[in-house]
Design a protein around this motif. Structure first.
Motif, short mmCIF file in Angstrom:
data_model
loop_
_atom_site.label_atom_id
_atom_site.label_comp_id
_atom_site.label_asym_id
_atom_site.label_seq_id
_atom_site.Cartn_x
_atom_site.Cartn_y
_atom_site.Cartn_z
N ILE A 1 0.85 -1.19 0.00
CA ILE A 1 0.00 0.00 0.00
C ILE A 1 0.88 1.24 0.00
CG2 ILE A 1 -1.86 -1.13 1.32
CD1 ILE A 1 -0.85 0.74 3.70
N GLN A 2 0.26 2.40 -0.22
CA GLN A 2 0.84 3.69 0.11
C GLN A 2 -0.09 4.34 1.11
OE1 GLN A 2 1.45 5.47 -3.94
NE2 GLN A 2 3.44 6.03 -3.08
N ALA A 3 0.47 5.04 2.07
CA ALA A 3 -0.34 5.65 3.11
C ALA A 3 -0.20 7.16 3.10
CB ALA A 3 0.05 5.10 4.48
N VAL A 4 -1.29 7.83 3.46
CA VAL A 4 -1.34 9.29 3.50
C VAL A 4 -1.59 9.71 4.95
CG1 VAL A 4 -2.52 11.34 2.66
CG2 VAL A 4 -2.25 9.37 1.15
N PRO A 5 -0.64 10.37 5.60
CA PRO A 5 -0.82 10.75 7.00
C PRO A 5 -1.62 12.04 7.15
CG PRO A 5 1.35 11.41 6.27
CD PRO A 5 0.71 10.71 5.10
N SER A 6 -2.40 12.11 8.24
CA SER A 6 -3.25 13.28 8.47
C SER A 6 -2.63 14.27 9.47
CB SER A 6 -4.62 12.84 8.97
OG SER A 6 -4.49 12.13 10.20
N SER A 7 -1.43 13.99 9.95
CA SER A 7 -0.76 14.89 10.89
C SER A 7 0.72 14.58 10.91
CB SER A 7 -1.34 14.73 12.30
OG SER A 7 -1.03 13.45 12.82
N GLU A 8 1.49 15.49 11.47
CA GLU A 8 2.92 15.25 11.60
C GLU A 8 3.19 14.11 12.56
OE1 GLU A 8 5.32 16.72 9.69
OE2 GLU A 8 3.55 17.51 8.65
N ALA A 9 2.37 13.98 13.60
CA ALA A 9 2.54 12.88 14.56
C ALA A 9 2.29 11.53 13.88
CB ALA A 9 1.59 13.06 15.74
N THR A 10 1.25 11.47 13.06
CA THR A 10 0.95 10.23 12.34
C THR A 10 2.05 9.93 11.32
OG1 THR A 10 -1.43 10.40 12.65
CG2 THR A 10 -0.69 9.17 10.73
N LYS A 11 2.56 10.95 10.67
CA LYS A 11 3.66 10.78 9.72
C LYS A 11 4.86 10.15 10.42
CE LYS A 11 6.76 13.45 6.71
NZ LYS A 11 7.07 14.82 6.21
N ALA A 12 5.22 10.69 11.59
CA ALA A 12 6.37 10.18 12.33
C ALA A 12 6.15 8.73 12.75
CB ALA A 12 6.65 11.05 13.55
N LEU A 13 4.93 8.42 13.19
CA LEU A 13 4.61 7.05 13.59
C LEU A 13 4.73 6.10 12.40
CD1 LEU A 13 3.51 4.94 15.60
CD2 LEU A 13 1.20 5.67 14.94
#
Length: 228
Positions: free
Chosen positions: A52-64
Motif C-alpha cells: 500500500i501507500q499511506a497518506v498521514p493526516s498529521s505530523e505525529a501520524t507521519k512520524a509514527l
C-alpha cells in the motif's frame, strides 16, 4: 467504562477496520489513540507482504508511520484515497461527527474529502444522541483571532483558546484553535455551514456527509453504522 475495557474496544475495532484494506490501496491514516492502534496493526500486514501507500493526516501520524516502515505519500500529493481510517471524539448514528481533539481537524477533513471510503473507528463511549457535549474545535488563522472570536460569540457560543502544556496550542498548519461550546447541537449541517463562512476559519470539527461507515466496538461486539 474502565480504561482496560476501553482500550480493548479500541484494539478490537482497529483490527476490524484494517480488514477493509486491499493490496495496492492508497490508505489515509488518521490521528489519535484509536487510529494509532489501526496504524500499528496495518504495519504488521505490510511486514507480511501487503503493498500500500499511506497518506498521514498529521505530523505525529507521519512520524509514527515512518517509524513502522509504512510507505508514505504526502496529503497534498494525493488526488484520491481508496480508504481512510480515523477516529472521532463524538458521533451520532446519522454519521455526524465532532473531531479535532488532537488538533489535526483540517488535514483529517481533507483526507476524508479525498476518500472513496471513509471509516471511522471508535469505542462505545463516543456515541451520543446529539453532538455538542464535546466542544467543537475551530482552527483559525491568528491574524483573524479577534474577528473569529466575535463571530463565534454571535452564534451563541463560548470559544476558549486551546492551551497545552501552559502554551498556546499551535496546529501543524501554524494556526490556533478555539474549543467552542455550542451546547447540544440540533442541526450540525446548518452550524457547519455557518462556521464555513467565517473569514479566518481554516476548518472546524463538525464532520457531516464525509463518512462512509462508523465501526463501534461495544464489549465483544463490533457495531456498524451506515447512512440511513
Amino acid at each position: 467504562m474502565s480504561n482496560e475495557n476501553q482500550n480493548n474496544e479500541k484494539l478490537a475495532v482497529a483490527e476490524k477496520a484494517i480488514t477493509f484494506v486491499n493490496d495496492g490501496d492508497i490508505v489515509g491514516l488518521g490521528t489519535g489513540s484509536t487510529a494509532t492502534l489501526a496504524i500499528q496493526q496495518l504495519a504488521k500486514l505490510i511486514a507480511n507482504g501487503l503493498k500500500i501507500q499511506a497518506v498521514p493526516s498529521s505530523e505525529a501520524t507521519k512520524a509514527l508511520a515512518i517509524s513502522l516502515g509504512i510507505p508514505l505519500l504526502a496529503l497534498g500529493e494525493a488526488s484520491s484515497i481508496d480508504i481512510s481510517i480515523d477516529g472521532a471524539d463524538e458521533f451520532t448514528a446519522n454519521l455526524e461527527l465532532i473531531k479535532g481533539g488532537g488538533g489535526a481537524l483540517f488535514r483529517e477533513k481533507v483526507m476524508a474529502s479525498l476518500s472513496k471510503k471513509s471509516i471511522i473507528i471508535t469505542d462505545s463511549s463516543k456515541r451520543v444522541e446529539k453532538l455538542g457535549a464535546f466542544k467543537v474545535p475551530i482552527e483559525f488563522n491568528p491574524n483573524a483571532e479577534a474577528y473569529v472570536f466575535k463571530a463565534l460569540q454571535k452564534l451563541s457560543s463560548h470559544p476558549v483558546k486551546r492551551i497545552k502544556n501552559d502554551k498556546v496550542f499551535v496546529t501543524d498548519n501554524g494556526n490556533c484553535i478555539f474549543d467552542t461550546d455550542f451546547g447540544l447541537i440540533d442541526n450540525p449541517t446548518v452550524l457547519a455551514s455557518e462556521l464555513d463562512q467565517i473569514v479566518g476559519v481554516l476548518a472546524h470539527g463538525i464532520f457531516v456527509n464525509l463518512t462512509s461507515v462508523i465501526l463501534m466496538a461495544h464489549g465483544d461486539e463490533i457495531i456498524s453504522f451506515t447512512k440511513k
